[in-house]
Design an enzyme around this catalytic site. Structure first.
Site, PDB file in Angstrom:
ATOM      1  N   LYS A  81      23.093   4.749   3.812  1.00 55.90           N
ATOM      2  CA  LYS A  81      23.102   3.278   3.780  1.00 55.90           C
ATOM      3  C   LYS A  81      23.076   2.758   5.206  1.00 55.90           C
ATOM      4  CE  LYS A  81      25.910  -0.413   1.610  1.00 55.90           C
ATOM      5  NZ  LYS A  81      27.198  -0.683   0.938  1.00 55.90           N
ATOM      6  N   SER A 156      26.534  -3.897  -3.070  1.00 54.83           N
ATOM      7  CA  SER A 156      25.575  -4.032  -1.998  1.00 54.83           C
ATOM      8  C   SER A 156      24.711  -2.800  -1.759  1.00 54.83           C
ATOM      9  CB  SER A 156      26.304  -4.368  -0.704  1.00 54.83           C
ATOM     10  OG  SER A 156      27.073  -3.268  -0.256  1.00 54.83           O
ATOM     11  N   SER A 180      30.713  -1.721  -3.981  1.00 56.16           N
ATOM     12  CA  SER A 180      29.325  -1.520  -3.539  1.00 56.16           C
ATOM     13  C   SER A 180      28.745  -0.137  -3.731  1.00 56.16           C
ATOM     14  CB  SER A 180      29.189  -1.901  -2.072  1.00 56.16           C
ATOM     15  OG  SER A 180      29.117  -3.295  -1.975  1.00 56.16           O
TER      16      SER A 180
HETATM   17  N1  GLN Z   1      30.083  -7.168  -4.307  1.00 59.52           N
HETATM   18  C1  GLN Z   1      31.238  -7.157  -3.466  1.00 59.52           C
HETATM   19  C2  GLN Z   1      31.122  -8.206  -2.408  1.00 59.52           C
HETATM   20  O1  GLN Z   1      30.160  -8.869  -2.399  1.00 59.52           O
HETATM   21  C3  GLN Z   1      31.450  -5.802  -2.909  1.00 59.52           C
HETATM   22  C4  GLN Z   1      30.822  -5.577  -1.605  1.00 59.52           C
HETATM   23  C5  GLN Z   1      31.084  -4.218  -1.065  1.00 59.52           C
HETATM   24  O2  GLN Z   1      31.745  -3.404  -1.694  1.00 59.52           O
HETATM   25  N2  GLN Z   1      30.623  -4.006   0.142  1.00 59.52           N
HETATM   26  O3  GLN Z   1      31.956  -8.366  -1.587  1.00 59.52           O
END
Ligand code: GLN
Length: 489
Positions: A81, A156, A180
């Site tokens: 990532k 994400s 994420s």
């Molecule tokens: N969807 C969550 C957010 O928008 C998780 C993001 C993440 O785990 N980086 O914060």
């Protein structure tokens, strides 16, 4: 190279390398070519460096020829990532503000993977600075769900999940602050593990919310995820929250019979608001476990309803502070045509950050500001302790907690883009374990009537990551959801 190669697991590919059926260079070339063909449609990769990658593969082959293999991951292709630093490679966090930034050093996990001989192929797409649940806030491209190209892959880490799902890489690294790794794994029908907070070094992971950020593995099988976790777990003195203890044998655990016995079902997680297909699939998984000799027990996590607001207060507070370093002076793109230093800071940030990142910086700055600090940030920290206490109390009676990973399957691209609150609600089952620092895994447990994957989440006691993998393995061994392949693949 045969099509079947791409469907092989890390363990199988590793056997092929050991018995010299294939070289790492051949394997790597095969995945590179596959990425070049498929990624035009999927959009999982932000960048790649073919020459560097092939060189890593050649080094692996040379080692093996001298009888010096470094283990299961030596010569295996891995995606990363684009929020985890690899020396000499772009580190964009899918943001314009880091568009041309090249990392001068390796993250702790990348150092470890290199010392295992892994071949690091390509930088995978994400929501800008990992803020989002659909990968749509990436400043550079839209990643599509391999099960239906008009749908999001989740976020994400949509790039990591889509690349693994489409067999562009056998495994990938993600990062999880509030879901994420797990939510995209669920939406793409693969396995994703968020390790216990502190188990894996955060050194070299661009910080979003430092108190919940964790790097973790994604793959198509639980064993592959365990192999990757084994390689990246362990103390790192450069991360002050890194746990100081020996790393357990996560792979060997599958040979034992020491299964957790009691599975908790939080009544708050099985209430309204779940898609019918999701609740059907998860209930079937509950039946399976109960028929397989596990004791199922209803539990209560009474502060669950506060998890989303608490997470979005703490996360935005920490993110606003972490992102203050991107000011146009260090690291980043600097606005041209500015009159003075203040103007330059403002314009660089205005031009460099996208809408979701700005929204969160504003929210975070607000909840930390002097008039509101106690009312929001301090209060959220208190409720966070209650959320953790709920879990620890539940774990006095149960070994593992089971829930859906996400309340719905993948949604159409664009559907939630103008509705941040509905996007935030997609994280309802993942943020609590992040706030409490617990390990949690998502595994495929079914498909919706429209053919989209559904994920099951298992949450464990702190540093009992092996328990959730072992419990998940029981399900995997008796179902074939992990073997289904999207049509386009
Ligand atoms: N969807 C969550 C957010 O928008 C998780 C993001 C993440 O785990 N980086 O914060």
């Amino acid at each position: 190279m045969s099509e079947e190669l791409f469907h092989k697991t890390v363990s199988e590919l590793s056997e092929m390398l050991k018995s010299k059926i294939i070289s790492s260079e051949e394997l790597t070339n095969a995945f590179i070519n596959r990425t070049k063909t498929l990624d035009v449609k999927i959009g999982a990769f932000l960048s790649y460096d073919e020459e560097k990658t092939i060189n890593q593969a050649k080094e692996s082959d040379k080692r093996r020829a001298r009888g010096l293999s470094l283990g299961d991951l030596d010569g295996i292709v891995i995606g990363v990532k684009d929020i985890i630093a690899e020396e000499g490679q772009p580190l964009t966090c899918a943001s314009r503000i880091l568009e041309s930034y090249i990392s001068p050093y390796d993250a702790g996990v990348i150092k470890k993977l290199k010392s295992c001989g892994a071949v690091l192929w390509g930088r995978l797409n994400l929501d800008e600075f990992a803020m989002g649940s659909s990968t749509e806030s990436s400043a550079f491209k839209t990643t599509r769900n391999p099960w239906n190209l008009d749908y999001v892959p989740g976020g994400s880490g949509g790039g990591s999940a889509a690349a693994v799902c489409s067999r562009e890489v056998p495994v990938a690294l993600g990062s999880d602050t509030g879901g994420s790794i797990r939510q995209p794994a669920s939406l793409c029908g693969i396995v994703g593990l968020k390790p216990s907070y502190g188990l894996v070094s955060r050194y070299g992971l661009a910080a979003l919310a430092s108190s919940t950020d964790q790097i973790g593995p994604t793959g198509r099988t639980i064993k592959d995820v365990a192999i990757l976790l084994q390689a990246i777990a362990g103390h790192d003195p450069r991360d002050s929250t890194s746990y100081q203890a020996d790393v357990p044998d996560y792979i060997g655990v599958f040979n034992g019979k020491n299964y957790p016995k009691v599975i908790g079902l939080p009544k708050e997680y099985f209430a309204d608001g779940i898609d019918k297909d999701v609740s059907n699939a998860v209930n079937k998984a509950v039946d399976f476990y109960s028929k397989s000799g596990f004791v199922m027990k209803e539990i209560s996590l009474p502060h669950s309803e506060y998890a989303i607001p608490v997470y979005y207060i703490i996360m935005t507070a920490e993110a606003s502070s972490n992102l203050a370093r991107f000011d146009g002076v260090r690291y980043t793109r600097r606005s041209k045509n500015t009159n003075n230093a203040m103007d330059m800071y403002f314009r660089s940030r205005e031009e460099g950050f996208g809408a979701e990142v700005k929204r969160r910086i504003l929210l975070g700055t607000y909840v930390l500001s002097s008039g509101h600090h106690n009312a929001y940030y301090v209060k959220a920290q208190k409720v966070r302790s209650k959320i953790r206490e709920d879990f620890l109390r539940a774990f006095e009676e149960v070994d593992v907690i089971l829930s859906p990973t996400s309340p719905s399957t993948a949604f159409p691209i664009g559907e939630k883009l103008d509705d941040p609150i509905s996007m935030y609600l997609a994280d309802i089952y993942t943020v609590s374990s992040s706030l409490a620092g617990l390990p949690a895994i998502s595994i495929p447990c079914g498909f919706s009537s429209s053919g989209l994957p559904i994920g099951l989440q298992l949450i464990g006691k702190p540093f009992h990551d092996a328990d959730i993998m072992l419990t998940a393995k029981k399900f995997e061994e008796n179902h074939d959801f992990a073997n289904r392949i999207p049509n386009m693949v």
